[in-house]
Design an enzyme around this catalytic site. Structure first.
Site, PDB file in Angstrom:
ATOM      1  N   LYS A   1      59.796 -40.279 -14.746  1.00 29.92           N
ATOM      2  CA  LYS A   1      59.371 -41.582 -15.260  1.00 29.92           C
ATOM      3  C   LYS A   1      58.144 -41.363 -16.149  1.00 29.92           C
ATOM      4  O   LYS A   1      57.291 -40.516 -15.851  1.00 29.92           O
ATOM      5  CB  LYS A   1      59.025 -42.498 -14.083  1.00 29.92           C
TER       6      LYS A   1
ATOM      7  N   SER B   1      60.642 -51.212 -12.046  1.00 29.50           N
ATOM      8  CA  SER B   1      60.259 -50.681 -13.345  1.00 29.50           C
ATOM      9  C   SER B   1      60.845 -49.314 -13.679  1.00 29.50           C
ATOM     10  O   SER B   1      60.917 -48.934 -14.837  1.00 29.50           O
ATOM     11  CB  SER B   1      58.736 -50.594 -13.410  1.00 29.50           C
TER      12      SER B   1
ATOM     13  N   SER C   1      59.860 -50.803  -7.339  1.00 28.45           N
ATOM     14  CA  SER C   1      60.240 -50.210  -8.622  1.00 28.45           C
ATOM     15  C   SER C   1      61.087 -48.951  -8.551  1.00 28.45           C
ATOM     16  O   SER C   1      61.576 -48.481  -9.573  1.00 28.45           O
ATOM     17  CB  SER C   1      58.980 -49.916  -9.449  1.00 28.45           C
TER      18      SER C   1
END
Ligand SMILES: [Mg+2]
Ligand SMILES: [Zn+2]
Lengths: 482, 492, 96
Positions: free
Chosen positions: B82, B157, B181
């Protein structure tokens, strides 16, 4: 009505650590800009702080020597405000509010010799001691400012007093005493010029015993002298303002060393809102009894104990012992000199006499002096052996302090070099023998002590230049018992 | 053993066997994954950055060694990070225009551990800006799409990481979870996704959202892979004061698939109003499967769980408002071209660099901490957090695990909730309480509603990841859901 | 509950320049979010200690040892504006 001056100090002390508060960057004065930084002290995204154990221990030492209450659990907070010298735009500090004590609170420091009608010794309250990180440094250039983050994250301790100080002189005295104690405890170098000790002050006036007046905060005082000067100015300014019937405004004022005035920094009307909250990247700090015992036993000898020891062990007068222990560097200088010349009374005499007088007139501290303990010991050795007379020694010392050269160098260069030529010395020795029949008789009668007197006379005659060993031999040859 | 299908669709455990037998090499696997990225990412936009050359170079260095005696278990396995995880020299933007072009001079601790574990770092995945969001639509670089239906969001996210693993654009991936997330995009994309206990994985080098809630965790296509990856990144870190010193069990080796006698509490409050019927059905069916395997399931009530959402939306923005103060155009990041004074430099750089959701949360958090509101909002929220934490702890004294849905609905349509922040926040009502309690939670695929994956959430005790993984593994062994692949792939 | 004055104050504290439009939108959105949070106000929490730290860990300390710093180039690599090894900002008047 005479108004009473009320002063409280906030002192920021740079802790004597090798690395920063929350990262491994070296704490170093004077490195090239931005060469002592890492992701943590630059506030890079993703970086996290880890607390320096030594910084905590130095904070605890301070709390111990200032007789504070040390809280078994304290924590760190974020103080949020935007400023370019603050890379994260928050400072990690210890805030104090309900249920959240800082490292230590409620201590005191004894100050002595309060001038101008005060008591001769009294305790100044310490409101709190807490740990925090320093900011970087802003430099101002034409049309822009520049930021150096080398100092960012340097371990700081804030010591806040109660508003117990009653005059600028007393404020200076307190700071001097605080600095000495912290230097002794090995907490800080305490060098104000390098910014390792910084002081802000709150000053207000009131009717004696009455409610507190409105206070102004004075910042940017960079030496003990400027603290006293700035506060004296501020005291007078407020007095005049009140005399004119005007109110004192609560504000921050900056001290301008050059112009000798404080001026309002015209801070924005909008009240600062620091939005303190517990720093979630750090865990609570728990100080148990075992740790405190360790801190107490690890404490170096403090000024009071040292002063008593000097007075007793070296049979020094109280005022000399006090002067020699006024600062840690002075005490260290004294002890180091003794290692090269072990006559405490003589060393003490010279240090509190000629050396102190010179430093005073030059505006220096002992740690700035160009003379080393070894050099002083060497000079005193020359004096002791009679190579130098007392008068010459004073001259030589003055030059040593001025130039940093050694006694031996000065003696040689100024033709103070010893006379070892036997013919020249024989003439002097014979002259002295002729002038002092009494001692000569004593020597002949076997009273060896009188030799020293006669050697001294020869030294005097040679203005300290005669080689005492040769003189000694010549005298003994001539006065050998028949 | 024959190569079963594209190497891009193999699990890490399968790749390791293929490497060991010499039937495939890290270079071949990485090339297959890079080819998949080239084919699908123009549609999915899971990645913000791919370094083909570095990946192939690293892969070659493991050819002939990965899978063999002495090589770490994840040697030669392609992995995506990420974009809020720092990678030395690689762009790291956290999905924000504010950090356009930012290349950190250091690696996050997890990045270091993955390098040491021999994984092949492919690149950085898309996410909501600074991880603020539940759909990846808040990315400053455009949204990621769901491999099961490109009209839908992948969740967020960590939407890029979830989509990449689901689509075979990475074998494994790391995400971060502050309020759901990792788990929510895991559920939306039909992959296994684990948020570890707070403190299980170092946060050093994770661009902070809410420091007391953030955790890094794995995405994988099955539970064993998730266990392998967790094992590689977990453990105390001297650079993260909040990381726990607890020893790291051999998660993957201790998977038994045995749940007989395991006490599982079905959280009553997680099945209330707002839960889509299809999701409720799948999750209850999953509980039935576990019961069928011998687990003892019973209902449990966490009455304060409903207050988790409001408490979270005070605490997380409060911490975020402070964490994001550093982005002001001085040391790094976007700086406005139009500022003659300091205030304007800050306020305009931040205006230009931050998206709407970031501004909203900074404002909300600043408000909650500001003088006069601190006690009513921030402190009150922290008190609620205490209550929630206690309720979970007490429930986990009676039960070994808690069970519920991950999200109230399957993946929603792009744009469906973007104009209504509160609706978006509600996507995380079942995951947020777990963050507030600091506990581990996993999302495991447990079926489909209208062709969209549904996630089962299992919540364990602090540092009880092994139990969570083992139960998830048992469920996975008993059901086929994890083997389903998005239809997009059959066309690719 | 959230009025224009509060929005303006919070925006200033946050160092966020907002247009009138944004100010209005944030006022409405923050208002409705906080509205939703009113449920918290009904809870009796007087006896609760705020859970400000996420775990029970205490005393994480590092030894006072020096570790290598970034090079000057690394430190400045991401700086939007730098000059002679320093970060540059608009002129700051001391005490402002
Ligand atoms: Mg301070
Ligand atoms: Zn540093």
């Amino acid at each position: 009505m005479t108004l009473e001056t009320v002063i409280g100090l906030e002192v920021h002390v740079q802790l004597e650590t090798a690395s920063k508060m929350f990262c491994g960057c070296a704490v170093e004065f004077g490195a090239a800009p931005n060469t002592r930084t890492c992701p943590v002290c630059l506030g890079l995204p993703g970086s996290l702080p880890v607390l320096n154990r030594r910084a905590v221990e130095l904070g605890l030492r301070t709390a111990v020597v200032l007789a504070c209450r040390i809280h078994p659990e304290s924590e760190f907070h974020r103080k949020n405000y935007y400023y370019p010298d603050l890379p994260k735009n928050y400072q990690i500090s210890q805030y104090q509010y309900a249920g959240h004590p800082p490292l230590a609170t409620g201590g005191r420091l004894q100050i002595e010799g309060v001038p101008a009608g005060g008591e001769t010794a009294r305790a100044i309250g310490i409101r709190r001691v807490h740990l925090e990180e320093d900011t970087g440094k802003l430099l101002h250039a034409e049309g822009r400012s520049l930021v150096d983050y080398n100092r960012s994250g340097t371990p700081l301790m804030e010591v806040v007093t109660e508003p117990d100080l009653r005059s600028p002189e007393e404020a200076r005295l307190f700071l001097t005493q605080l600095r000495a104690v912290l230097q002794y405890a090995g907490v800080t170098s305490g060098r104000m010029e390098e910014g390792t000790l910084r002081c802000d002050a709150n000053l207000s006036l009131r009717a004696p015993g009455g409610p507190h007046g409105t206070r102004a905060e004075v910042k940017n005082m960079n030496s003990l002298r400027s603290v006293e000067r700035a506060l004296r100015f501020e005291e007078a300014r407020q007095r005049e303002q009140l005399a004119r019937g005007e109110a004192v405004v609560q504000e921050t004022r900056h001290w301008d060393e050059q112009r000798g005035v404080t001026f309002s920094s015209r801070e924005k009307e909008e009240a600062q809102d620091y939005r303190y909250f517990p720093e979630p990247d750090l865990v609570p700090l728990v100080v148990d009894d075992a740790w405190l015992v360790q801190v107490r036993t690890g404490l170096p000898e403090l000024p009071d104990a040292k002063r008593r020891r000097y007075a007793e062990a070296f049979a020094l007068p109280e005022h000399e012992a006090r002067l020699l222990t006024a600062t840690r560097p002075m005490a260290e200088f004294f002890e180091a000199t003794l290692r090269g010349f072990n006559q405490p009374k003589i060393v003490a005499n010279w240090l509190v006499g000629d050396v102190a007088a010179y430093l005073n007139s030059a505006g220096q501290e002992i740690e700035d002096a160009r003379i080393t303990p070894a050099a002083l010991a060497e000079m005193l050795g020359l004096l002791d052996r009679g190579t130098l007379s007392g008068r010459l020694a004073k001259e030589v010392l003055e030059e040593m302090l001025r130039t940093g050269r050694t006694a031996a160098e000065i003696v040689k260069e100024r033709g103070l070099v010893q006379i070892s030529d036997e013919a020249a010395l024989t003439a002097m020795v014979d002259g002295v023998i002729a002038e002092h029949p009494g001692p000569v008789g004593d020597v002949r009668a076997g009273k060896d002590k009188a030799v020293a007197f006669l050697v001294g006379q020869v030294m005097k005659r040679s203005r300290g230049r005669a080689n005492p060993e040769v003189v000694n031999r010549l005298l003994r040859e001539r006065l050998a018992p028949r | 053993m024959a190569v079963p299908r594209s190497l891009a669709d193999c699990t890490a455990a399968e790749l390791r066997r293929l490497y060991a037998s010499g039937e495939a090499s890290p270079s071949e696997a990485v090339r297959a994954v890079l080819d998949r990225i080239a084919a699908l990412d123009p549609t999915l936009h899971a990645y913000l950055y791919v370094d083909r050359d570095a990946a192939l170079r690293e892969a070659r260095s493991w050819d002939g060694r990965a899978g063999r005696e002495g090589a770490p278990p994840l040697a030669g396995i392609p992995i995506a990070l990420k974009d809020n995880i720092c990678t030395r020299g690689w762009p790291t933007t956290a999905g924000s225009r504010m950090l356009d072009g930012f290349r950190p001079p250091y690696d996050a601790t997890v990045t270091v551990r993955l390098r040491e574990a021999g994984t092949i770092l492919l690149g950085k995945t898309n996410c909501d800006e600074f991880a603020f969001g539940s759909s990846t639509e808040n990315s400053g670089y455009g949204p990621t799409r769901n491999p099961w239906d490109p009209m839908r969001v992948p969740g967020g996210s960590s939407g890029g990481s979830a989509a990449a693993v689901a689509a075979g654009e990475a074998t494994l991936a790391l995400g971060s979870d502050t309020g759901g997330s990792i788990r929510e995009p895991g559920a939306f994309c039909g992959v296994v996704a684990l948020k570890p206990t707070y403190g299980r994985v170092s946060r050093y080098g994770l661009i902070a959202f809410a420091s007391s809630l953030d955790q890094i965790g794995p995405f994988a296509r099955d539970v064993r892979d998730a266990a392998l990856l967790l094992g590689a990144i977990a453990g105390g870190d001297p650079a993260d004061s909040t990381s726990g010193p607890q020893p790291v069990p051999a998660y993957a080796d201790s998977l038994t698939g045995e749940v007989r006698g395991l006490r599982i509490g079905i959280v009553k409050e997680f099945f209330g109003e707002g839960l889509a019927p299809g999701v409720a059905e799948s999750v209850r069916a999953a509980a039935g499967v576990l019961a069928g395997l011998g687990a003892v399931c019973d209902e449990v009530s966490l009455p304060h769980a409903v207050y988790a959402l409001p408490a979270y939306y005070i605490i997380a923005p409060a911490e975020a408002s402070s964490n994001l103060a550093r982005y002001a155009g001085v040391q790094y990041g976007h700086r406005t071209a139009h500022a003659d004074d300091l205030y304007t430099l800050y306020a305009r750089s931040r205006r230009e660099g931050f998206g709407a959701e970031v501004k909203r949360r900074i404002m909300l958090g600043t408000f909650a901490l500001s003088s006069g509101y601190y006690d009513a909002y921030y402190l009150r929220a922290q008190r609620v957090r205490s209550v929630i934490r206690r309720e979970f702890t007490q429930a986990l004294e009676r039960f070994d695990l808690l069970l519920g849905p991950v999200a109230p609905t399957p993946a929603f349509l792009l744009g469906e909730k973007i104009e209504d922040p509160l609706q978006m926040y509600l996507s995380d009502i079942y995951t947020i309480p777990v963050n507030l309690a600091g506990l581990p939670g996993i999302s495991v695929p447990c079926g489909f509603v209208n062709g969209l994956p549904v996630g089962l959430q299992l919540i364990g005790r602090a540092f009880g990841e092994a139990t969570v993984l083992d139960a998830a593994f048992a469920y996975e062994q008993a059901t086929p859901h994890h083997t389903a692949r998005p239809s997009l792939l059959t066309r690719a | 509950m959230i009025d224009d004055r509060i929005v303006a104050h919070v925006a200033r504290l946050s160092r966020l320049e907002l247009t009138d439009d944004e100010r209005e939108r944030f006022r409405a959105q923050l208002g409705s979010i906080l509205e939703h949070f009113q449920s918290l106000l009904a809870l009796d929490l007087a006896a609760e200690t705020p859970a400000e730290h996420a775990s029970a860990i205490t005393n994480v300390l590092r030894d006072d040892t020096v570790r290598p710093c970034l090079t000057l180039d690394e430190a400045l690599a991401n700086a939007p504006v730098a000059e002679d090894g320093l970060f540059v900002v608009p002129p700051v008047i001391e005490g402002e």
